[in-house]
Every structure is written in C-alpha cells, then in structure tokens.
Design an enzyme around this catalytic site. Structure first.
Site, mmCIF file in Angstrom:
data_model
loop_
_atom_site.group_PDB
_atom_site.id
_atom_site.type_symbol
_atom_site.label_atom_id
_atom_site.label_comp_id
_atom_site.label_asym_id
_atom_site.label_seq_id
_atom_site.Cartn_x
_atom_site.Cartn_y
_atom_site.Cartn_z
ATOM 1 N N ASP A 167 0.851 -1.216 0.089
ATOM 2 C CA ASP A 167 0.117 0.061 0.059
ATOM 3 C C ASP A 167 0.828 1.286 0.004
ATOM 4 O OD1 ASP A 167 -2.414 1.660 -0.021
ATOM 5 O OD2 ASP A 167 -3.293 0.851 1.902
HETATM 6 C C1 BGC Z 1 -4.988 3.012 0.480
HETATM 7 C C2 BGC Z 1 -5.349 2.361 -0.704
HETATM 8 C C3 BGC Z 1 -5.259 2.968 -1.817
HETATM 9 C C4 BGC Z 1 -4.136 3.648 -2.147
HETATM 10 C C5 BGC Z 1 -3.658 3.962 -3.618
HETATM 11 C C6 BGC Z 1 -3.964 4.084 0.269
HETATM 12 O O1 BGC Z 1 -3.910 5.291 1.064
HETATM 13 O O2 BGC Z 1 -5.047 2.584 1.742
HETATM 14 O O3 BGC Z 1 -6.641 1.655 -0.383
HETATM 15 O O4 BGC Z 1 -5.413 1.692 -2.904
HETATM 16 O O5 BGC Z 1 -4.189 4.548 -1.095
HETATM 17 O O6 BGC Z 1 -4.547 5.249 -3.634
#
Ligand code: BGC
Length: 765
Positions: free
Chosen positions: A283
C-alpha cells in the site's frame, strides 16, 4: 493496433489465458515467454519493474517519462484518461530498451465515471447480480479510460464502525463479504482480465485491516489464528479464488509483524497455502513505514524485509529502486527474490493482455472521447437500479411511506443537496456536477404534480475543528462549505419551510470525508447541528421522513423513536437522488437488508451478530444479573444484521428438514415457505444461519451460510430450499484443521439475523 515490438508480436502469437491464474494449456507459453524476457533484463531493469508510481505525487510528467523510458517504472496509478496514459505507454512500449509495457491502475472501488452506491450499500442489496454489474460497468468505464487495473475490491471485514473505511467494505459477515468479493472480481475482470473492456482486480487490504484496534485507522491488529481463518481471511480467499490477479498488502501489522514485512502472511499463507499466482503490491508508502513500525532501522533494511516477505511492487516510495541494486550486489538479497517478484509483475501484465497490445485500453488518439465526462459515457439506468436496491428501510410508522405524488414536500438537511457527498468516498472519476441530489430527485419525481420547498437547515457540523480536518487535503476546493448564517437562523428557516409543507423529508448523516480513510470517529451519533435540526422539525408535528447518508452504522436511537419513517441510503452515488425518490414515492419497494449491525451506543461496540458463545449469556426475559450485558442499556443491537423493511409484509413458515441426520458426504435440505402477506409486490431475503450446538472449540451463536432474495406478488408464497452438506458445517478447530465435527446443529432461517425459526439435525460420526 499500434506498432508492435518484437516482444509484443511474440506474445501475440500465444493465447491469452482466460483467468488471472494461468490456464493449464497456456501456462507453459506464458512461463516461457516471461522466463525469456527476464533472461534479457539487467538488474536495474528488473528492479524498475517493481516500482509503482503515483501520478501527480511522485514526480512531474517529463521526469516520469524519462524514468519510464529508462526502464525504471513497472506501472502507475492515478491517471484517468487515455490521453494522459498514452505518452507514458509510448515511453515504455516504444522508447525503453526492452519495450516492456507499463500498466495503469486506479482506485475504482464503486464506479468510475458513473458512481454506484458505496460497497456497504451494494452489499445491502444482497443481490450478487447487482454487485457484479456495478463492478462490470466500473471495469468497462475504467478500461475505456485507458486503465488496466483497479485497487479493488476492498473486502476487509469490519466490525467496528468507528473505522472510517467501513464504508469501503461490504460489512461484517464472512459469507456475505465473500459473496460480494467474488461478484466484484467477476465484474471487474469480466471473462478475462485480458479483455479490452476488463480491468484486473487487486483484492485488498491483505490482511485484516478492518480489525484495527479501537477502529482507529492504521492501528495494530492482534488476532487469534482461529478468528483470522474463520472470519477475516475468507473474503480475500474468495476474491482470489474468483481469479483476481492482484493483492494489495495492508498497512497494519498482524500479531506484531507489519503485513508489508510479514513472511508468514505473504509467503506461507498467500503463496504456499492458498497457491496465489498473481502479483502483490504494497500500500501507499508502506515499505517506508516499516521504519515507523519500528521493525527496520533504515531504508535499506526496510527494502530487504519487504522483498524477503514477498512484496512484489513497492507503491509510491523509492526504497526498492534505491536499495535493491546494492542489496543484490552485496549478496544480502539473492537475485532469485528479485526474479520472482519480476515474474509476477510481468505475469500480471501478460494476463492484462499488455504484451499482446500495450494500447489495448488506450487505443489511438483518434479514438479518444471528445469529452471524458460526456453524459453518453454514463450508465445512469444501471446506477439507479443498483441504488434502489441498496436502500434499507429501517422504520415506517403508520405507513408514512410511500408518499403520494402531490402536495408540498419540504426537503431539508445538509445532505439534501450535496452532490459531492452523495457519491461517497473513493468515488474515482465521478463528477459531482453529474450527481442527482435528493433535492433534484424529489423535484423530478414531483414535476407537475406537487411542490418542493428546500432549506438547508444546518451545516454538516458546527465544529470548526472538524471542518478544518475534513477540508485539510482540499483547501483550494473545500468539500465541506459552511453556510455563514447562525444555526438559529438556519433552523428557523427550515422550520418555516416545513410548516408550509405537508411532509418533511430531511437528509442527515455524515459528509463523505467523515467515512473515509483516516476518518475514524469517537462518536457515532449525528453531529450536534443536525440533531438540533431534527428536534426542531419534530415540533412542527408534520410527518417526518429521515433519510440517512453515511458510511458506517450510526447510533440513531432518537431518530428511530421519533422519525415517522427512516431510510438508510448510505452514499447512493450518481443516481442516488432519483433512487431515493423512487423508494419514497413507492415506484420501488425497498428490499435492502443491513450488511452490518447497528449498535445502540458507542460503548456497546462490537455488536456483530455472529459472536462466540459464552458461559453467562444475557437471556431476554430472564433477570440480567450476573449475565453478560451492559446494565444501563437494553441488550442486542439497535438494528440487527440482515434487517430491513418493505412496503409489504412477509411471513415465514417453520423450517422443514428433509431428514434428522446428515450422513458424511451427504446432504439434507432445509425448506421454508415465505409468503407475501401484504398488498403489494416486493422482495425479501431469506437467510440461512447455522449454529454448531457442541464442538471442540467455542463456536458462534449463529453464522450466515446461505441466502436467497425472492420477489413475491401479494398473496404469493414460495418454498425456499437450502441444501446443507458438510461444507456448511466446517470450521477451523484448535489445530486449524478445517473440519465438520459430528453432533447436533441448529438450522435457523429468518428474514433477519435476530428473529429466526429453528430445527435441529445431527451430523453422523
Ligand atoms: C489506500 C489504498 C489505496 C491506495 C492508492 C492508500 O492510501 O490505503 O486503499 O488503494 O492509497 O490510492
């Protein structure tokens, strides 16, 4: 098709597998193709493939193009037009030495240009065709904008509504969330993630993110293996079994080890036990965060821990790029680990069809839509249907609803005309100007037949600190805009508006930012400004219809007791206003059922229905002393899991079992007759729960195992039958073996989880 590189041509000669996991016939071709390609790559090019760049955050476009052309990028996310993606793909597929295409991803969670209800709303439909169609259309719209992958579905079980990301998931129940996970993956990927109108699904957040302690985002998760395997892991597994090509790794730690450096999670469980063959991504910035978790001293160690654990791609940090070359040269990280990760990244691109044609979703400039937000690109009818099915009727005193199309309706509340909020969080490329608000929906419904009067009545909140928090990331274009009038002035106007109307429809709840990543709450009530508004409106004596828009269960005791009708609308998306009006005026008979329990108070959390049995349970009707309860408050949820009303009524017969004993490998059938006892056609959800009466470990009071949504005409009845085999009785025992133990089981069937009819049978030894 664009000019094909030699590589792409070679790949185009082999057939593309039907699902993310290679189909047996094509596996050899795919593996050989990728092995050949890896053989040609330098170490730097390999490490480049592991880098996932956030468009607009990590670097300016000219620099990004140079990085891609130099073979230092594997994929990007956050760009949402073909025109934006084309020059980036040109740099990869035409200018880089090996012409390896990059892929484009985005958080397409519940719609793309058309915004569907949030996942919690989609789950409320208990209609997997609806869930699948929302994802299918999202996949079509996203791929038409040059996207190859989505960071969805989000299938984290959430049992603590303080957690703001509850809105993104499908609720509290392993079975329902697993069904939604499968339907979503099928929808996003269609028949194959290689199809030009499909996007590859990345199941997230692996794992257990929904169980962060105290519902506070990014907090730790500490959980017994039994609970993990039994309740929290099945939805991820279901999404992967449905063929999802990717997995996003969670930000939290799991029993003391961050998911991002968790070998057990990513290697032993995901790869070895489950046999996952796709790609894993960290993530946002999670490899960097290993330092703050306190398991790495520096970036070098963080990169090493992550690659060793099995993180294939690093999202939005440069640790792999900076550290892996030297870690490999020094022998600390074997090149085999890099090759394994590269193999998965290239494998995902292969499965997306990008080696066949890197432009299969980007097309040529001549094919670009003149206006990406053109009305003709939206799927309004499907969004309206999905939104209608996602609404849950919680109360309807004296048949306040449906309303007659006539007279004057006062439409009031901070969410009545809130085009941004109605989309919910993670509304991808949705445009607020294309949302139909509740006010608009009511006006359209009453056009030429009745009057609508509007007053905002209250700000979302009067707490400026909260407003500041919610607008933090959007100072230039704040989402929460305060009406400058005093609360008293706004309420006076609303009450006056209500007095001139026959009925009040008031939309209250949370701004979408309140139910979002990093938006955990310590209260679950409506903000004070909105409570004051509701109380003032109640004094008018006019019928009070309360429409809730929120992304988590709220504590709505006053609203339950004082509203004449109460409709949970979640965030219903682009066509939300029409869908709510359809239900309020009876053009649609509501059929949604809660996918998560509503607590009576914050202190009562957790209130999930499928809790384990205990030695001193509270028993309704018996003295409460020395039983497990909170003495100041009634026990049990305010609204149970699976609950929702209709404009008609249903009756359920006793459960009939085809036999009293279930032989090993055999099957028995539980049947009930459900009857529409009211005066209009309607749908309900017949829910099958099972309770293991005695087992080697403590088992839940009940667990959802199956359900059927049935449409019945007035007076019509239907027999609904559920086959029960050992598969529905299995659980993880003390040794984590997945077993069905002989003995008695209670079959419970109901139209919600709280009121059920029960029969007992015995599983033979
Ligand atoms: C979130 C994810 C997301 C990623 C990309 C993160 O902050 O936890 O769910 O896919 O950002 O946008």
């Amino acid at each position: 098709m664009r000019l094909l590189s030699t590589l792409a041509l070679a790949a185009s000669l082999v057939c593309t597998p039907a699902l993310a996991g290679p189909a047996p016939a094509a596996a050899g071709d795919k593996n050989a193709f990728i092995a050949d390609l890896i053989g040609k790559m330098t170490l730097e090019e390999k490490i480049g493939q592991l880098r996932l760049i956030s468009i607009g955050q990590d670097m300016p476009q000219p620099q990004l193009i140079k990085e891609i052309a130099a073979g230092r990028v594997g994929g990007t996310f956050n760009s949402v037009t073909r025109a934006d993606n084309r020059p980036l793909q040109d740099a990869a597929a035409q200018q880089s030495r090996l012409k390896i295409p990059i892929f484009f991803a985005y958080d397409v969670v519940h719609g793309h240009r058309t915004v569907f209800p949030i996942s919690l709303g989609l789950a409320s439909s208990w209609d997997m065709a609806v869930v699948e169609q929302a994802a299918r259309i999202s996949g079509k719209e996203a791929s038409a904008d040059g996207l190859d992958a989505t960071f969805a579905p989000m299938v984290d079980i959430s049992r603590d509504p303080r957690w703001g990301r509850t809105s993104e998931g499908f609720g509290e129940d392993p079975h329902l969330v697993s069904q939604c996970a499968r339907a979503s993956v099928r929808g996003f990927q269609g028949a194959s993630p290689a199809n030009p109108d499909s996007v590859m699904a990345f199941v997230k957040h692996f794992a257990l993110y929904g169980a962060v302690e105290g519902g506070r985002d990014y907090n730790t998760v500490d959980m017994s293996p039994q609970r993990m395997y039994q309740d929290y892991l099945p939805p991820y597994r279901a999404g992967l079994d449905a063929g999802a090509g990717g997995v996003m790794i969670a930000l939290n730690s799991v029993n003391g080890v961050p998911a991002t450096s968790n070998k057990w999670l990513l290697r032993d469980l995901l790869r070895k036990e489950w046999g996952f063959k796709g790609v894993t991504v960290s993530d946002h910035g999670a490899i960097d965060e290993l330092l703050r978790h306190g398991v790495a001293d520096n970036g070098r160690q963080a990169a090493r821990l992550a690659i060793e654990a099995g993180v294939d791609m690093s999202m939005a940090d440069s640790r792999y790029l900076e550290q892996l070359p030297d870690l490999v040269k020094s022998g600390e990280v074997p090149v085999r680990l890099i090759d394994e990760a590269v193999r998965e990244v290239l494998g995902a691109k292969y499965d997306m069809g990008l080696f066949q044609d890197p432009y299969r979703r980007i097309g040529t400039a001549a094919q670009d839509p003149a206006d990406v937000n053109a009305e003709s690109r939206l799927h309004r009818a499907e969004a309206r249907t999905a939104a209608r099915k996602s609404l849950v009727l919680l109360e309807n005193r004296n048949q306040t609803l449906p309303l007659k199309k006539g007279g004057t309706v006062a439409v009031i509340g901070p969410l009545a005309d809130a085009p941004i909020d109605i989309m919910g969080s993670w509304s991808a490329a949705g445009k607020a100007t294309q949302s139909v608000t509740l006010l608009q929906g009511m006006r359209d419904a009453l056009a030429g037949r009745g009057q609508v009067r509007y007053a905002r009545g209250a700000n979302m909140t009067d707490d400026e600190r909260v407003v500041g928090y919610l607008n933090f990331l959007n100072w230039d274009n704040p989402e929460v805009v305060q009406d400058k009038r005093s609360p008293g002035e706004m309420i006076a106007e609303a009450v006056e508006t209500a007095r001139q109307a026959d009925t009040i429809v008031v939309a209250v709840g949370e701004s979408r930012g309140m139910s979002h990543e990093a938006s955990s709450r310590t209260t679950l009530s409506l903000p004070g400004s909105q409570q004051t508004l509701l109380r003032a409106l109640r004094t008018t004596g006019k019928p009070l219809v309360v429409v809730l828009m929120n992304g988590r269960p709220l504590t709505i005791n006053w609203e339950r007791d004082n509203a004449d009708a109460l409709l949970e609308a979640w965030y219903p998306g682009t066509e939300g206003g029409h869908a709510i009006a359809d239900v309020l005026f009876g053009d649609e008979n509501p059929s949604g059922k809660l996918p998560i329990s509503f607590p009576r108070s914050l202190g009562q959390i957790p209130t999930y229905y499928n809790h384990l049995r205990i030695g001193r349970p509270f028993t309704p009707g018996k003295p409460p002393n020395y039983t497990s309860q909170y003495f100041e408050e009634e026990s049990g949820p305010l609204y149970p899991f699976g609950y929702g009303l209709s404009y008609t009524t249903f009756s359920l017969s006793d459960v009939a079992l085809s036999g009293q004993t279930l032989p090993r490998n055999g099957q028995i059938t539980a049947s009930v007759t459900v009857k529409n006892t009211g005066t209009r056609e309607g749908e309900t959800v017949v829910q099958l729960y099972i309770q293991d009466v005695t087992a080697s470990v403590v088992r839940p009071v009940k667990e959802l195992k199956d359900f059927r949504k049935v449409m019945l005409k007035p007076g019509e009845s239907r027999v609904v039958s559920f086959p029960i085999g050992e598969d529905k009785l299995r659980f993880y025992n003390g040794k984590l073996e997945y077993v069905a133990e002989p003995g008695d089981f209670n079959v419970q069937v109901g139209l919600d989880s709280a009121s059920v009819r029960q029969q007992r049978f015995t599983l033979q030894p």
